[in-house]
Scaffold this motif. Sequence first.
Motif, mmCIF file in Angstrom:
data_model
loop_
_atom_site.group_PDB
_atom_site.id
_atom_site.type_symbol
_atom_site.label_atom_id
_atom_site.label_comp_id
_atom_site.label_asym_id
_atom_site.label_seq_id
_atom_site.Cartn_x
_atom_site.Cartn_y
_atom_site.Cartn_z
ATOM 1 N N ILE A 146 -36.541 17.372 -36.372
ATOM 2 C CA ILE A 146 -37.317 16.588 -37.341
ATOM 3 C C ILE A 146 -36.485 15.418 -37.859
ATOM 4 N N ASN A 147 -35.206 15.673 -38.129
ATOM 5 C CA ASN A 147 -34.327 14.594 -38.590
ATOM 6 C C ASN A 147 -34.197 13.505 -37.522
ATOM 7 N N GLN A 148 -34.128 13.932 -36.263
ATOM 8 C CA GLN A 148 -34.034 12.966 -35.168
ATOM 9 C C GLN A 148 -35.290 12.105 -35.101
ATOM 10 N N VAL A 149 -36.451 12.733 -35.246
ATOM 11 C CA VAL A 149 -37.707 11.977 -35.215
ATOM 12 C C VAL A 149 -37.788 11.035 -36.410
ATOM 13 N N ASP A 150 -37.293 11.493 -37.570
ATOM 14 C CA ASP A 150 -37.283 10.608 -38.743
ATOM 15 C C ASP A 150 -36.454 9.348 -38.469
ATOM 16 N N ALA A 151 -35.320 9.532 -37.791
ATOM 17 C CA ALA A 151 -34.475 8.373 -37.457
ATOM 18 C C ALA A 151 -35.197 7.440 -36.491
ATOM 19 N N GLN A 152 -35.890 8.012 -35.527
ATOM 20 C CA GLN A 152 -36.641 7.190 -34.576
ATOM 21 C C GLN A 152 -37.779 6.439 -35.273
ATOM 22 N N ILE A 153 -38.386 7.081 -36.248
ATOM 23 C CA ILE A 153 -39.458 6.410 -36.989
ATOM 24 C C ILE A 153 -38.900 5.241 -37.790
ATOM 25 N N GLU A 154 -37.713 5.418 -38.380
ATOM 26 C CA GLU A 154 -37.090 4.323 -39.126
ATOM 27 C C GLU A 154 -36.757 3.158 -38.188
ATOM 28 N N LEU A 155 -36.245 3.488 -36.997
ATOM 29 C CA LEU A 155 -35.947 2.439 -36.015
ATOM 30 C C LEU A 155 -37.226 1.732 -35.594
ATOM 31 N N ASN A 156 -38.298 2.490 -35.418
ATOM 32 C CA ASN A 156 -39.577 1.898 -35.032
ATOM 33 C C ASN A 156 -40.074 0.936 -36.105
ATOM 34 N N LYS A 157 -39.885 1.323 -37.366
ATOM 35 C CA LYS A 157 -40.310 0.448 -38.457
ATOM 36 C C LYS A 157 -39.540 -0.874 -38.425
ATOM 37 N N ALA A 158 -38.221 -0.776 -38.194
ATOM 38 C CA ALA A 158 -37.399 -1.995 -38.153
ATOM 39 C C ALA A 158 -37.797 -2.875 -36.975
ATOM 40 N N ASN A 159 -38.000 -2.267 -35.806
ATOM 41 C CA ASN A 159 -38.409 -3.038 -34.629
ATOM 42 C C ASN A 159 -39.774 -3.690 -34.842
ATOM 43 N N TYR A 160 -40.666 -2.956 -35.464
ATOM 44 C CA TYR A 160 -42.009 -3.490 -35.702
ATOM 45 C C TYR A 160 -41.942 -4.691 -36.647
ATOM 46 N N LYS A 161 -41.068 -4.591 -37.667
ATOM 47 C CA LYS A 161 -40.950 -5.695 -38.626
ATOM 48 C C LYS A 161 -40.414 -6.954 -37.944
ATOM 49 N N ALA A 200 -40.518 -7.621 -34.692
ATOM 50 C CA ALA A 200 -41.495 -8.104 -33.710
ATOM 51 C C ALA A 200 -42.630 -8.845 -34.397
ATOM 52 N N LYS A 201 -42.989 -8.423 -35.564
ATOM 53 C CA LYS A 201 -44.063 -9.086 -36.293
ATOM 54 C C LYS A 201 -43.643 -10.494 -36.691
ATOM 55 N N GLU A 202 -42.380 -10.619 -37.128
ATOM 56 C CA GLU A 202 -41.878 -11.949 -37.520
ATOM 57 C C GLU A 202 -41.792 -12.867 -36.306
ATOM 58 N N LEU A 203 -41.328 -12.309 -35.179
ATOM 59 C CA LEU A 203 -41.234 -13.124 -33.964
ATOM 60 C C LEU A 203 -42.622 -13.505 -33.458
ATOM 61 N N HIS A 204 -43.566 -12.613 -33.632
ATOM 62 C CA HIS A 204 -44.923 -12.911 -33.181
ATOM 63 C C HIS A 204 -45.520 -14.068 -33.973
ATOM 64 N N LEU A 205 -45.176 -14.146 -35.258
ATOM 65 C CA LEU A 205 -45.676 -15.252 -36.069
ATOM 66 C C LEU A 205 -45.085 -16.584 -35.609
ATOM 67 N N SER A 206 -43.878 -16.507 -35.017
ATOM 68 C CA SER A 206 -43.240 -17.737 -34.501
ATOM 69 C C SER A 206 -43.511 -17.920 -33.013
ATOM 70 N N ASN A 207 -44.400 -17.124 -32.474
ATOM 71 C CA ASN A 207 -44.776 -17.166 -31.057
ATOM 72 C C ASN A 207 -43.613 -16.832 -30.128
ATOM 73 N N TYR A 208 -42.680 -15.967 -30.625
ATOM 74 C CA TYR A 208 -41.586 -15.534 -29.765
ATOM 75 C C TYR A 208 -41.789 -14.087 -29.268
ATOM 76 N N ALA A 209 -42.835 -13.428 -29.703
ATOM 77 C CA ALA A 209 -43.139 -12.062 -29.253
ATOM 78 C C ALA A 209 -44.626 -11.966 -28.960
#
Length: 368
Positions: free
Chosen positions: A115-130, A132-141
């Motif tokens: 469960i702790n491992q999945v929590d870490a992966q979820i935190e990484l996913n949140k950071a990657n999503y953030k 990617a969202k910023e890059l998408h606004l600049s048309n880089y993703a």
Amino acid sequence: MNSENTLALMAKLLVVNSFLLLISACSESHSNETANNYVQTAQIEQVNRQPSYQIDRQYVGKISAKQQSNLSFEFAGRVLETLKDSGDKVKKGNILAVQDVELLNIKANEIRAQINQVDAQIELNKANYKRAKELHLSNYASEQVIDELTAEKSILTANKNGLKASYDALHYQISKATLRAPYDGVINQRLIAQGDLLSAATPAFTINNQNQQEVSLGIPAKVAKELAIDEELDVEINKKTYAAKIIAIGQQIDPATRTLGLRLKLTQPINAVSGLIARVSIKEHIPDSGFWLPLTAITDGVRGQWNIYTAVAQGNQFKILPETVKVLHTTKDSAYITGLTSNQISIITAGLHRYVPGQIVKAKGANE
């Protein structure tokens, strides 16, 4: 001269003898008259016809606990320790036995780590999503990257929920590895020992609730019809009498005993072990008319029949007449009889051996 004296003496003796004979005759006549006028006394009572009678019957039952449980572990496992034994009194929640849960704790720690491992992966996913969202606004993703990260988050969340469910199931199994008393009672029997490897639902203890004891027995259907719920009956246990209320009357005849089940609740708690014999007194109503007589008013007749002596009034005296009766029921000092047509009779109640049919008697206590 001597001859004259002798004659005079003989004359005197003759007079004396005649006088004595006269007195004796008068006395005998008076005695015969007294004997002929003597009338024997008898104890006479008047009894009335009764429309029915009751019989006190005793039915044998046994003491049983209202709650009697067979306790077992819900899951398979090895017994680590037993804390209670046969005959021990327990309170609700007391620990009876414990299973070894070392392996379960290891599995729980393993799932906790996942469960702790999945929590870490979820935190990484949140950071990657953030990012990617910023890059998408600049048309880089591209939109595909955003979709992949969103799907990844859903997968990680589902994995975490599955791991949490497994973790909760293990904790539930660990909690059930401790066997506790479900209510206040007494351990009847311990069926397991330390080190036993048990499968699920293997009986471990039997326990009774001694605070709620009942009496159970079987009675004939005709007797059950005269009883009602909450009716009080006397119950004899260990030569002591207790009051008990009827709480249930069976509606199905037992094919083996041909009786209906009856359950009674004792109105006061007693310290009696389950299975103890109890004798329940029930009054059975018999709708046969007859007379209650003392046993001393009945004598044996011919050919095994029973007789009583009735007293028929003749002025101030009574004439004894025999009557053949049928005895329906007897108690310690009385009998219920039938066979008479009158609704009220006078009978001789004692000393029947002193009288004969046709004899004239007078009531005891009557004036001479």
